[in-house]
Design an enzyme around this catalytic site. Structure first.
Site, PDB file in Angstrom:
ATOM      1  CD  GLU A  58      -9.020  26.693 -51.962  1.00  0.00           C
ATOM      2  OE1 GLU A  58      -8.480  27.626 -51.606  1.00  0.00           O
ATOM      3  OE2 GLU A  58      -9.169  25.633 -51.407  1.00  0.00           O
ATOM      4  CE  LYS A  75      -9.077  22.584 -44.514  1.00  0.00           C
ATOM      5  NZ  LYS A  75      -8.083  21.426 -45.372  1.00  0.00           N
TER       6      LYS A  75
HETATM    7  C1  2PG Z   1      -6.681  22.572 -47.852  1.00  0.00           C
HETATM    8  C2  2PG Z   1      -8.227  22.867 -48.485  1.00  0.00           C
HETATM    9  C3  2PG Z   1      -7.986  24.478 -48.792  1.00  0.00           C
HETATM   10  P1  2PG Z   1      -9.865  21.309 -49.200  1.00  0.00           P
HETATM   11  O1  2PG Z   1      -6.127  21.527 -48.293  1.00  0.00           O
HETATM   12  O2  2PG Z   1      -6.073  23.136 -46.974  1.00  0.00           O
HETATM   13  O3  2PG Z   1      -7.093  24.637 -49.617  1.00  0.00           O
HETATM   14  O4  2PG Z   1      -8.425  22.077 -49.563  1.00  0.00           O
HETATM   15  O5  2PG Z   1     -10.741  21.741 -48.808  1.00  0.00           O
HETATM   16  O6  2PG Z   1      -9.981  20.580 -50.807  1.00  0.00           O
HETATM   17  O7  2PG Z   1      -9.111  20.220 -48.406  1.00  0.00           O
HETATM   18 MG    MG Z   2      -4.504  21.738 -46.902  1.00  0.00          MG
END
Ligand code: 2PG
Ligand code: MG
Length: 426
Positions: free
Chosen positions: A207, A338
């Site tokens: 990231e 998300k």
């Molecule tokens: C998280 C995300 C962003 P990933 O764990 O919060 O940092 O990571 O998209 O790999 O789940």
């Molecule tokens: Mg996380």
């Protein structure tokens, strides 16, 4: 006059890890157009919406040609003629298509397909009204989310160099997005200088954060603190620290196996984290425990001071019901949101509503696999989030989101950043 969906097309595009992903573009009879691209996680929760990937030998099985094909054969015919303004109705159609029993030649759409389509519909609906997506969501309260920005990356995003996945900073004294980003950019560079003075660096994590050469979590935190101090900003006053522990990644058979490889119990592990939160100005602590470890999450809430919010990511997977239950269990203070964990914008909006109803703070987050898609900036503003998390302040797929927030701020004539929340007394 109603503006109807005329066409829905999909194509394979690429994410920031060089992995294929799905882009969907929706056009309306009135000439509006909206586009959405699905992001992808690396540290994913078991209960997340499952992506549809082709499998097989090429591209490590991660190609998305089936998903693209399903948009043409199943999604486009189901959406044609629907009113683009009816986002909840569109998302219901996507949900139904995704959960129907798969026919032999039609697997479920997958969370990547539904996410890209749902985001495309959001942007097409906004374009149809001649307004930006954040405005279509009718923000309440109207303010800009405070950024949470990665300075050092570890965990699944940097070959498990450190146990902890994200070492982030939150500019707490900054009053505007402009000022917040200046503070973070200064810290990013200062931490780079501190690391360079210690010897060669590994590079850049997924990231955009520094991929450090450190001996463990506390060493990484000391580097971060030294960088903050170098800029003249005061830790705990100007800058708070946010940690994403992503503990699901090293929670095995009821035990935690951190940096040193020694397996410890939930209470031992959480006691270590609580100590870290007292020794450093940690204002958010994400996924301190594994996705099924309610006892660990509750211990973290009970053990940390009210200035440290315990955040659920894998633990909540943007699910309105899980959020409600976790709030009642006193297992979280904040929900990470998300869209692709739950599959549609409407379902994620329900998760935001559930968090607010239960007095939780809201953090809208991107994924570690991202693209130039800027939806997350619009969703975070449109949902009146407390924080927005999109990775570091380097790499185009990250700066695309920060720069979009700058544009939103300009459009609004300068907006205050959301105040830093504290744990509600219970
Ligand atoms: C998280 C995300 C962003 P990933 O764990 O919060 O940092 O990571 O998209 O790999 O789940
Ligand atoms: Mg996380």
């Amino acid at each position: 006059m109603a503006d109807l969906i005329e066409s829905t097309v999909a194509r394979r595009v690429w994410d920031s890890r060089g992995i294929p992903t799905v882009e969907v573009e929706i056009t309306t009879t009135g000439g509006a157009r909206g586009r959405g691209i699905a992001p992808a996680g690396a540290s994913t929760g078991r209960r997340e919406a499952v992506e549809l990937r082709d499998g097989g030998p090429t591209l490590s099985g991660k190609d998305v040609r089936r998903a693209v094909g399903l948009v043409q054969t199943h999604v486009a015919p189901a959406l044609v003629g629907r009113e683009v303004a009816d986002l909840a109705g569109i998302d219901r159609v996507l949900g139904a298509l995704d959960s129907l029993d798969p026919e032999p030649d039609r697997p479920r759409l997958g969370g990547n397909t539904t996410t890209a389509t749902s985001l495309a519909a959001l942007h097409a609906a906004a374009a149809s009204r001649g307004i930006p997506a954040w405005k279509l969501l009718d923000p309440e309260p109207l303010r800009l989310p405070r950024p949470q920005i990665q300075i050092i990356g570890g965990g699944a995003h940097a070959a498990h160099r450190t146990t902890v996945q994200d070492f982030m900073v939150v500019p707490v004294s900054a009053t505007s997005i402009e000022e917040a980003l200046v503070h973070v950019a200064e810290i990013y560079r200062a931490v780079g200088d501190v690391l360079a003075a210690r010897g060669p660096r590994r590079g850049v994590a997924d990231e955009g954060g520094h991929w450090p050469e450190v001996s463990g979590t506390e060493d990484a935190l000391d580097v971060l603190m030294a960088g903050i101090e170098r800029t003249g900003l005061v830790p705990g006053v100007d800058i708070g620290i946010s940690l994403d522990i992503a503990a699901t990644q090293f929670y095995q058979h009821g035990l935690y196996v951190p940096d040193d490889g020694v397996a410890i119990s939930t209470s031992q592990w959480i006691a270590q984290l609580v100590r870290i939160c007292r020794d450093y100005p940690v204002i958010t602590l994400e996924d301190p425990a594994g996705e099924d470890d309610t006892i660990g999450m509750r211990l973290a809430v009970a053990g940390t001071d009210p200035g440290t919010l315990v955040v659920g990511d894998d633990y909540l997977v943007t699910d309105a019901e899980r959020i409600a239950r976790a709030a009642e269990d006193e297992a979280v203070d904040a929900a990470l949101i998300k869209v692709n964990q739950i599959g549609t914008v409407t379902a994620a909006a329900n998760a935001v509503r559930s968090a607010r109803e239960h007095g939780l703070a809201v953090i809208v987050s991107a994924r570690s696999g991202e693209t130039e898609d800027v939806s997350v900036a619009h969703l975070a503003t449109g949902w009146g989030a407390d924080f927005v998390k999109v990775g570091s302040i380097t790499r185009g797929e990250r700066t695309a989101k920060w720069n979009e927030l700058i544009r939103i701020d300009a459009e609004l004539g300068g907006m205050p950043l959301a105040p830093v929340p504290r744990r509600r007394p219970r």
